[in-house]
Design a protein around this motif. Sequence first.
Motif, PDB file in Angstrom:
ATOM      1  N   ARG A   6       0.816  -1.220   0.000  1.00 12.97           N
ATOM      2  CA  ARG A   6       0.000   0.000   0.000  1.00 12.97           C
ATOM      3  C   ARG A   6       0.846   1.266   0.000  1.00 12.97           C
ATOM      4  O   ARG A   6       0.303   2.368  -0.151  1.00 12.97           O
ATOM      5  CB  ARG A   6      -0.941  -0.003   1.214  1.00 12.97           C
ATOM      6  N   GLY A   7       2.152   1.124   0.171  1.00 16.87           N
ATOM      7  CA  GLY A   7       3.033   2.293   0.104  1.00 16.87           C
ATOM      8  C   GLY A   7       2.685   3.371   1.096  1.00 16.87           C
ATOM      9  O   GLY A   7       2.743   4.567   0.761  1.00 16.87           O
ATOM     10  N   GLY A   8       2.340   2.952   2.307  1.00 14.96           N
ATOM     11  CA  GLY A   8       1.994   3.945   3.314  1.00 14.96           C
ATOM     12  C   GLY A   8       0.771   4.760   2.947  1.00 14.96           C
ATOM     13  O   GLY A   8       0.624   5.906   3.385  1.00 14.96           O
ATOM     14  N   GLU A   9      -0.122   4.202   2.137  1.00 18.05           N
ATOM     15  CA  GLU A   9      -1.353   4.836   1.663  1.00 18.05           C
ATOM     16  C   GLU A   9      -1.080   6.013   0.721  1.00 18.05           C
ATOM     17  O   GLU A   9      -2.018   6.693   0.301  1.00 18.05           O
ATOM     18  CB  GLU A   9      -2.231   5.322   2.832  1.00 18.05           C
ATOM     19  N   ARG A  10       0.181   6.258   0.384  1.00 21.15           N
ATOM     20  CA  ARG A  10       0.519   7.393  -0.478  1.00 21.15           C
ATOM     21  C   ARG A  10       1.101   6.966  -1.825  1.00 21.15           C
ATOM     22  O   ARG A  10       0.792   7.571  -2.844  1.00 21.15           O
ATOM     23  CB  ARG A  10       1.534   8.305   0.239  1.00 21.15           C
ATOM     24  N   THR A  11       1.942   5.949  -1.826  1.00 21.91           N
ATOM     25  CA  THR A  11       2.553   5.502  -3.089  1.00 21.91           C
ATOM     26  C   THR A  11       2.359   3.991  -3.232  1.00 21.91           C
ATOM     27  O   THR A  11       3.332   3.224  -3.202  1.00 21.91           O
ATOM     28  CB  THR A  11       4.053   5.848  -3.128  1.00 21.91           C
ATOM     29  N   PRO A  12       1.118   3.555  -3.390  1.00 16.45           N
ATOM     30  CA  PRO A  12       0.897   2.116  -3.541  1.00 16.45           C
ATOM     31  C   PRO A  12       1.553   1.599  -4.814  1.00 16.45           C
ATOM     32  O   PRO A  12       1.691   2.333  -5.801  1.00 16.45           O
ATOM     33  CB  PRO A  12      -0.627   2.002  -3.623  1.00 16.45           C
ATOM     34  N   ALA A  13       1.964   0.339  -4.774  1.00 14.46           N
ATOM     35  CA  ALA A  13       2.476  -0.293  -5.989  1.00 14.46           C
ATOM     36  C   ALA A  13       1.334  -0.366  -6.998  1.00 14.46           C
ATOM     37  O   ALA A  13       0.197  -0.715  -6.652  1.00 14.46           O
ATOM     38  CB  ALA A  13       3.016  -1.678  -5.675  1.00 14.46           C
ATOM     39  N   LEU A  14       1.608  -0.030  -8.249  1.00 20.28           N
ATOM     40  CA  LEU A  14       0.556   0.174  -9.251  1.00 20.28           C
ATOM     41  C   LEU A  14       0.425  -0.976 -10.243  1.00 20.28           C
ATOM     42  O   LEU A  14      -0.458  -0.947 -11.098  1.00 20.28           O
ATOM     43  CB  LEU A  14       0.840   1.472 -10.022  1.00 20.28           C
ATOM     44  N   GLY A  15       1.314  -1.983 -10.142  1.00 21.57           N
ATOM     45  CA  GLY A  15       1.227  -3.122 -11.048  1.00 21.57           C
ATOM     46  C   GLY A  15       0.234  -4.153 -10.570  1.00 21.57           C
ATOM     47  O   GLY A  15      -0.644  -3.876  -9.756  1.00 21.57           O
ATOM     48  N   GLY A  16       0.378  -5.359 -11.089  1.00 22.56           N
ATOM     49  CA  GLY A  16      -0.534  -6.433 -10.736  1.00 22.56           C
ATOM     50  C   GLY A  16      -1.104  -7.076 -11.978  1.00 22.56           C
ATOM     51  O   GLY A  16      -0.506  -7.040 -13.064  1.00 22.56           O
ATOM     52  N   THR A  17      -2.279  -7.660 -11.833  1.00 23.01           N
ATOM     53  CA  THR A  17      -2.937  -8.310 -12.962  1.00 23.01           C
ATOM     54  C   THR A  17      -4.397  -7.897 -13.043  1.00 23.01           C
ATOM     55  O   THR A  17      -5.025  -7.577 -12.034  1.00 23.01           O
ATOM     56  CB  THR A  17      -2.883  -9.852 -12.856  1.00 23.01           C
ATOM     57  N   THR A  18      -4.915  -7.912 -14.259  1.00 17.98           N
ATOM     58  CA  THR A  18      -6.351  -7.779 -14.490  1.00 17.98           C
ATOM     59  C   THR A  18      -6.867  -9.086 -15.065  1.00 17.98           C
ATOM     60  O   THR A  18      -6.127  -9.840 -15.708  1.00 17.98           O
ATOM     61  CB  THR A  18      -6.672  -6.638 -15.471  1.00 17.98           C
ATOM     62  N   THR A  19      -8.132  -9.352 -14.831  1.00 16.99           N
ATOM     63  CA  THR A  19      -8.795 -10.508 -15.425  1.00 16.99           C
ATOM     64  C   THR A  19      -9.939 -10.003 -16.293  1.00 16.99           C
ATOM     65  O   THR A  19     -10.746  -9.180 -15.851  1.00 16.99           O
ATOM     66  CB  THR A  19      -9.320 -11.467 -14.346  1.00 16.99           C
ATOM     67  N   ILE A  20      -9.949 -10.475 -17.532  1.00 18.03           N
ATOM     68  CA  ILE A  20     -10.924 -10.032 -18.533  1.00 18.03           C
ATOM     69  C   ILE A  20     -11.751 -11.233 -18.965  1.00 18.03           C
ATOM     70  O   ILE A  20     -11.209 -12.301 -19.251  1.00 18.03           O
ATOM     71  CB  ILE A  20     -10.216  -9.443 -19.771  1.00 18.03           C
ATOM     72  N   ARG A  21     -13.045 -11.050 -19.020  1.00 19.72           N
ATOM     73  CA  ARG A  21     -13.927 -12.056 -19.624  1.00 19.72           C
ATOM     74  C   ARG A  21     -14.403 -11.500 -20.961  1.00 19.72           C
ATOM     75  O   ARG A  21     -14.970 -10.408 -21.026  1.00 19.72           O
ATOM     76  CB  ARG A  21     -15.088 -12.394 -18.685  1.00 19.72           C
TER      77      ARG A  21
END
Length: 494
Positions: free
Chosen positions: A155-170
Amino acid sequence: MHSRRSVVPPIHQDSAVKKRYARSLSFELFRTNNMLNRRRFIQALAVAAGTPSVAFARAGIASIAGYGVLKPDPAGILDLPAGFRYTLVAARGQEMDDGLLVPGLPDGMAAFKGKANEVILVCNHEIHPYELDQSPFGLRGERFPEAPLDLIYDRGGERTPALGGTTTIRYDTKTRKRTRMHMSLIGTENNCAGGPTPWRSWLTCEECFFDAGTAFERGHVIRREQKHGYLFEVPADATGPVRPVALTDMGRFEHEAAAVDPATGIVYLTEDRHRSLFYRFMPNVKSELHKGGKLQALAVVGMPTFDTRNWHDPDGMPVGQWFDTRWIDLEEADSPENDLRLRGADAGAARFARGEGLTFADGELVMSATIGGQQRLGQLFTYVPSPLEGSRREDAEPGRLRLLAESTSDSLLRHADNLTFSPWGDLVACEDTAGHCGLVGVTPDGAQYPLADNPYTNSELAGVCFSPDGAVMFVNIQERGMTLAITGPWSDMS
């Protein structure tokens, strides 16, 4: 996959290709009658690659095989052969069904079978915390409160959260429309490639190595609450964000891709560094990676710290020659220092030049090394696991490594990155190079042909994969933040 270029807003719509997708026989019949045995593909390519005049030669426009010459796209998004069309599946900044925004910089991706006409895509997003214009939370983080905070890895101290990750699309292949999209992994960084598993999940790889703490990067103060440089697993059927679990035993380094041998459950891993290693992870429990296991690095028997790159010795690893291999145990896989590749090489592991794409088929792996070769334009390798892979007796019948081909200035394919096998049996490679990044098909005799081209931006293409029935090819234009679905007369291969 490190470079960042100018971003073109995703404002274009579907290509106006009038010729409709038609075929005289079902695609399943096409696949049954025309699918090449992939082991034969690899064997034939290696033979052809030994003849420079045949292997990886640039085709003249008048003699292009495959699906023919690419046609300029009036919408300025992606050039395709005549008779093919694309549909825009997702674009950076669109609102998703979870209230967040489609993140930018889509990268590795896999397609899974859904219900009826549905395909489920799980897609990586290679975003760093300072790339706020790519954020699922909005440019000013205004949508961050809508995210489930307990399911965000960092969460980056609620200020600089990590912005990557994955999306799931149907995605409905009949209507050619997206039916749902949501974040399925939140709060990781630089999610580059990865790989599907036989148990319907996606292994997403962080291509980074960052410690927890505060850093000043690209004009931004970045606060990290977690270490980064791990793999995470995302079930294909997840309907919301999964609880992020870093698979620490699979190593902490700048991960690129992953591929699973369904027979053994062993996971093979690439690393995107100029001097990288090729890894395997032997899980304690097959298909339950979170229960830990052993990480190892590949070495060539009798040739410690063997250099596959051919940078300094162009004959160091001849095309087509088999090398017996062994595997070296790596201690402290969850390393506090970014030194796994250095410790592995010191122990005798073979070196590669930016191992990236990785795909498994018919008992063999194909890997790309994006800047390998005498001209540093890329290499393709194959690894054949031992019949006793992972057992105490595998040294009696070791796995084998071979250089399939090297790209040169005469190659159509340059800087091969993500890889997959097509339904008709050819290898399909995404390019990550200066100039026109495209999709290139490679036949068993080493011939190459264009499948798509992006002459409109310098963005790499990434995440190429096919729907389970083989009728739709999906690909990402990374810098434009677009995911496309491509249909056409696949059965018309010339």
